[in-house]
Write an enzyme that holds these catalytic residues in place. Structure first.
Site, PDB file in Angstrom:
ATOM      1  N   ARG A 172      11.569  -1.364  11.137  1.00 20.59           N
ATOM      2  CA  ARG A 172      10.666  -0.992  12.096  1.00 20.59           C
ATOM      3  C   ARG A 172      10.407  -2.122  13.128  1.00 20.59           C
ATOM      4  O   ARG A 172      10.391  -3.191  12.820  1.00 20.59           O
ATOM      5  CB  ARG A 172       9.149  -1.049  11.430  1.00 20.59           C
ATOM      6  CG  ARG A 172       8.981   0.489  10.602  1.00 20.59           C
ATOM      7  CD  ARG A 172       7.710   0.389   9.698  1.00 20.59           C
ATOM      8  NE  ARG A 172       6.528  -0.454  10.434  1.00 20.59           N
ATOM      9  CZ  ARG A 172       5.613  -0.334   9.595  1.00 20.59           C
ATOM     10  NH1 ARG A 172       5.242   0.113   8.472  1.00 20.59           N
ATOM     11  NH2 ARG A 172       4.409  -0.903  10.063  1.00 20.59           N
ATOM     12  N   LYS A 207       0.908  -1.357   0.135  1.00 23.48           N
ATOM     13  CA  LYS A 207       0.167  -0.135   0.056  1.00 23.48           C
ATOM     14  C   LYS A 207       0.950   1.352   0.120  1.00 23.48           C
ATOM     15  O   LYS A 207       0.662   2.079  -0.898  1.00 23.48           O
ATOM     16  CB  LYS A 207      -1.117  -0.179   1.206  1.00 23.48           C
ATOM     17  CG  LYS A 207      -1.943  -1.095   1.270  1.00 23.48           C
ATOM     18  CD  LYS A 207      -2.707  -1.101   2.514  1.00 23.48           C
ATOM     19  CE  LYS A 207      -2.000  -1.188   3.871  1.00 23.48           C
ATOM     20  NZ  LYS A 207      -1.258  -2.230   4.177  1.00 23.48           N
ATOM     21  N   ARG A 230      -0.612  -8.484  13.751  1.00 29.25           N
ATOM     22  CA  ARG A 230      -0.992  -7.342  12.544  1.00 29.25           C
ATOM     23  C   ARG A 230      -1.903  -8.206  11.486  1.00 29.25           C
ATOM     24  O   ARG A 230      -2.972  -7.579  11.108  1.00 29.25           O
ATOM     25  CB  ARG A 230      -0.023  -6.460  12.130  1.00 29.25           C
ATOM     26  CG  ARG A 230       0.936  -5.500  13.087  1.00 29.25           C
ATOM     27  CD  ARG A 230       2.004  -5.035  12.682  1.00 29.25           C
ATOM     28  NE  ARG A 230       2.055  -4.534  11.607  1.00 29.25           N
ATOM     29  CZ  ARG A 230       3.060  -4.323  10.835  1.00 29.25           C
ATOM     30  NH1 ARG A 230       4.033  -4.824  11.065  1.00 29.25           N
ATOM     31  NH2 ARG A 230       3.146  -3.556   9.579  1.00 29.25           N
ATOM     32  N   ARG A 237      11.500  -5.497   4.632  1.00 31.68           N
ATOM     33  CA  ARG A 237      11.387  -3.944   4.390  1.00 31.68           C
ATOM     34  C   ARG A 237      12.180  -3.209   5.556  1.00 31.68           C
ATOM     35  O   ARG A 237      12.627  -3.437   6.559  1.00 31.68           O
ATOM     36  CB  ARG A 237       9.911  -3.965   5.030  1.00 31.68           C
ATOM     37  CG  ARG A 237       9.297  -2.356   5.073  1.00 31.68           C
ATOM     38  CD  ARG A 237       8.066  -2.031   5.127  1.00 31.68           C
ATOM     39  NE  ARG A 237       7.205  -2.724   6.313  1.00 31.68           N
ATOM     40  CZ  ARG A 237       5.969  -2.399   6.129  1.00 31.68           C
ATOM     41  NH1 ARG A 237       5.202  -1.960   5.438  1.00 31.68           N
ATOM     42  NH2 ARG A 237       5.525  -3.233   7.297  1.00 31.68           N
ATOM     43  N   ARG A 255      -9.146   1.345   9.030  1.00 29.28           N
ATOM     44  CA  ARG A 255      -8.986  -0.136   9.272  1.00 29.28           C
ATOM     45  C   ARG A 255      -9.918  -0.575   9.921  1.00 29.28           C
ATOM     46  O   ARG A 255      -9.693  -1.936  10.550  1.00 29.28           O
ATOM     47  CB  ARG A 255      -7.619   0.100  10.248  1.00 29.28           C
ATOM     48  CG  ARG A 255      -6.187   0.172   9.598  1.00 29.28           C
ATOM     49  CD  ARG A 255      -5.484  -0.640  10.302  1.00 29.28           C
ATOM     50  NE  ARG A 255      -3.897  -0.916  10.195  1.00 29.28           N
ATOM     51  CZ  ARG A 255      -2.943  -0.321   9.666  1.00 29.28           C
ATOM     52  NH1 ARG A 255      -3.027   0.654   9.041  1.00 29.28           N
ATOM     53  NH2 ARG A 255      -1.795  -0.849   9.782  1.00 29.28           N
TER      54      ARG A 255
HETATM   55  P1  ADP Z   1       2.198  -1.643   3.157  1.00 33.57           P
HETATM   56  O1  ADP Z   1       2.233  -0.536   2.944  1.00 33.57           O
HETATM   57  O2  ADP Z   1       1.131  -2.417   2.407  1.00 33.57           O
HETATM   58  O3  ADP Z   1       2.403  -2.432   4.482  1.00 33.57           O
HETATM   59  P2  ADP Z   1       4.744  -1.318   1.920  1.00 33.57           P
HETATM   60  O4  ADP Z   1       4.305  -0.823   0.538  1.00 33.57           O
HETATM   61  O5  ADP Z   1       5.623  -0.903   2.867  1.00 33.57           O
HETATM   62  O6  ADP Z   1       3.437  -2.165   2.265  1.00 33.57           O
HETATM   63  O7  ADP Z   1       5.582  -2.887   1.082  1.00 33.57           O
HETATM   64  C1  ADP Z   1       5.995  -3.766   2.122  1.00 33.57           C
HETATM   65  C2  ADP Z   1       7.486  -4.318   1.485  1.00 33.57           C
HETATM   66  O8  ADP Z   1       7.377  -5.033   0.267  1.00 33.57           O
HETATM   67  C3  ADP Z   1       8.247  -3.353   1.270  1.00 33.57           C
HETATM   68  O9  ADP Z   1       9.634  -3.794   1.693  1.00 33.57           O
HETATM   69  C4  ADP Z   1       8.521  -3.013  -0.173  1.00 33.57           C
HETATM   70  O10 ADP Z   1       9.653  -2.380  -0.582  1.00 33.57           O
HETATM   71  C5  ADP Z   1       8.051  -4.213  -0.674  1.00 33.57           C
HETATM   72  N1  ADP Z   1       7.263  -4.608  -1.890  1.00 33.57           N
HETATM   73  C6  ADP Z   1       5.942  -3.609  -2.236  1.00 33.57           C
HETATM   74  N2  ADP Z   1       5.725  -3.944  -3.418  1.00 33.57           N
HETATM   75  C7  ADP Z   1       6.115  -5.030  -3.789  1.00 33.57           C
HETATM   76  C8  ADP Z   1       6.120  -5.789  -5.082  1.00 33.57           C
HETATM   77  N3  ADP Z   1       5.235  -5.475  -5.943  1.00 33.57           N
HETATM   78  N4  ADP Z   1       7.003  -6.868  -5.046  1.00 33.57           N
HETATM   79  C9  ADP Z   1       7.738  -6.840  -4.126  1.00 33.57           C
HETATM   80  N5  ADP Z   1       8.178  -6.219  -3.084  1.00 33.57           N
HETATM   81  C10 ADP Z   1       7.357  -5.186  -2.856  1.00 33.57           C
HETATM   82  P1  AMP Z   2       1.293   0.832   9.191  1.00 27.71           P
HETATM   83  O1  AMP Z   2       2.260   1.716   8.890  1.00 27.71           O
HETATM   84  O2  AMP Z   2      -0.214   0.943   8.293  1.00 27.71           O
HETATM   85  O3  AMP Z   2       1.584  -0.719   9.060  1.00 27.71           O
HETATM   86  O4  AMP Z   2       0.936   0.958  10.790  1.00 27.71           O
HETATM   87  C1  AMP Z   2       1.498   0.526  11.789  1.00 27.71           C
HETATM   88  C2  AMP Z   2       0.706   0.713  13.003  1.00 27.71           C
HETATM   89  O5  AMP Z   2       0.065   2.080  13.364  1.00 27.71           O
HETATM   90  C3  AMP Z   2      -0.349  -0.236  13.191  1.00 27.71           C
HETATM   91  O6  AMP Z   2      -0.225  -1.459  13.541  1.00 27.71           O
HETATM   92  C4  AMP Z   2      -1.417   0.723  14.060  1.00 27.71           C
HETATM   93  O7  AMP Z   2      -0.943   0.035  15.540  1.00 27.71           O
HETATM   94  C5  AMP Z   2      -1.033   1.944  13.807  1.00 27.71           C
HETATM   95  N1  AMP Z   2      -2.111   2.232  12.864  1.00 27.71           N
HETATM   96  C6  AMP Z   2      -1.901   2.761  11.546  1.00 27.71           C
HETATM   97  N2  AMP Z   2      -3.132   3.185  11.147  1.00 27.71           N
HETATM   98  C7  AMP Z   2      -3.957   3.092  12.117  1.00 27.71           C
HETATM   99  C8  AMP Z   2      -5.422   3.073  11.872  1.00 27.71           C
HETATM  100  N3  AMP Z   2      -6.047   3.584  10.833  1.00 27.71           N
HETATM  101  N4  AMP Z   2      -6.073   2.890  12.826  1.00 27.71           N
HETATM  102  C9  AMP Z   2      -5.522   2.394  14.159  1.00 27.71           C
HETATM  103  N5  AMP Z   2      -4.178   2.338  14.172  1.00 27.71           N
HETATM  104  C10 AMP Z   2      -3.258   2.685  13.029  1.00 27.71           C
END
Ligand code: ADP
Ligand code: AMP
Ligand code: ZN
Length: 225
Positions: free
Chosen positions: A165, A19, A176, A132, A94
């Site tokens: 992270r 995302k 999660r 990541r 969420r």
């Molecule tokens: P989200 O925001 O849904 O948690 P991220 O955008 O942070 O996901 O992506 C999670 C991990 O996967 C990151 O390390 C990113 O670089 C990698 N990633 C994202 N999209 C792809 C893809 N299409 N193919 C391979 N790796 C990806």
């Molecule tokens: P994310 O970066 O989206 O993976 O979010 C990391 C963490 O932030 C989550 O595991 C939650 O603890 C908190 N968080 C992010 N977005 C929300 C949301 N919309 N509502 C509640 N908690 C959130």
């Protein structure tokens, strides 16, 4: 009073689906800002604000931060000038209460235009999350194997240090994912019923997913061109 419509988009998908990666690319393609609640919480945490301190205990467990503070934070963010043409929501809503609140916050500007579900199997999401890395300075997202920086451990954009992270540890990731299925997955039905949902296969390469998202937006006439 009827006000000008705005392009409000929501990205849905399990943690690790891509995302944030896709929202950053859409931000450039569509010239509207990405609003990532996770990034906003991490920014507050880094700056030791009251909100950051409150959010930390929930984030460390992988639980959701309470709706009241999360919704207020989004409401404030939406009032900033850069959201005058719309926004891309990443990691929000969420749960159902947040989705209803978002409908209310966006209603005067035409509501949510489209919801893009990025689908991905759990084991692949786990692989993505454990590899990541995030820039301490600008929040840019990398993957050690799938999207590596030019120099290991260093952000391509600003030379910032890349870190893992705290909540990307496997124990926290499992919770999660659990929280996603229990609280967030019902939103797929919520938006489907409103005729707003498009699903895109998130297992493809980053550029392919981006092209599919833009094609989906054009097909749904959510954007022109
Ligand atoms: P989200 O925001 O849904 O948690 P991220 O955008 O942070 O996901 O992506 C999670 C991990 O996967 C990151 O390390 C990113 O670089 C990698 N990633 C994202 N999209 C792809 C893809 N299409 N193919 C391979 N790796 C990806
Ligand atoms: P994310 O970066 O989206 O993976 O979010 C990391 C963490 O932030 C989550 O595991 C939650 O603890 C908190 N968080 C992010 N977005 C929300 C949301 N919309 N509502 C509640 N908690 C959130
Ligand atoms: Zn950076």
């Amino acid at each position: 009073m009827v006000q000008a419509e705005r392009l409000y988009l929501v990205l849905l998908g399990v943690p690790g689906a891509g995302k944030g990666t896709q929202a950053s690319l859409l931000e450039d393609a569509l010239a509207i800002p990405q609003i990532s609640t996770g990034d906003l919480f991490r920014y507050n945490l880094k700056n030791q604000t009251e909100l950051g301190v409150l959010a930390k205990s929930y984030m460390d467990r992988g639980d959701l931060v309470p709706d009241e503070v999360t919704i207020r934070m989004v409401e404030e963010r939406l009032q900033r000038e850069d959201c005058a043409k719309g926004a891309i929501f990443d990691g929000f809503p969420r749960n159902l209460a947040q989705a209803v609140a978002l409908d209310q916050l966006t209603a005067v500007h035409g509501g949510i235009r489209r919801v893009l579900l990025i689908s991905l199997e759990d084991d692949e999401a786990m692989r993505r999350i454990t590899g990541r890395r995030v820039c301490r300075t600008c929040g840019a997202v990398y993957h050690v194997d799938f999207n590596p920086p030019k120099v290991e451990g260093v952000c391509d954009l600003d030379g910032g240090e890349l870190y893992q992270r705290d909540d990307d540890k496997p124990e926290t990731v499992r919770n999660r994912l659990f929280v996603y299925y229990k609280q967030t997955a019902p939103l797929v039905g919520y938006y489907f019923a409103k005729g707003l949902l498009t699903e895109v296969d998130g297992s493809q390469p980053i550029e392919t997913v981006q092209a599919a998202l833009l094609a989906a937006l054009r097909d749904a006439a959510a954007v022109g061109g």
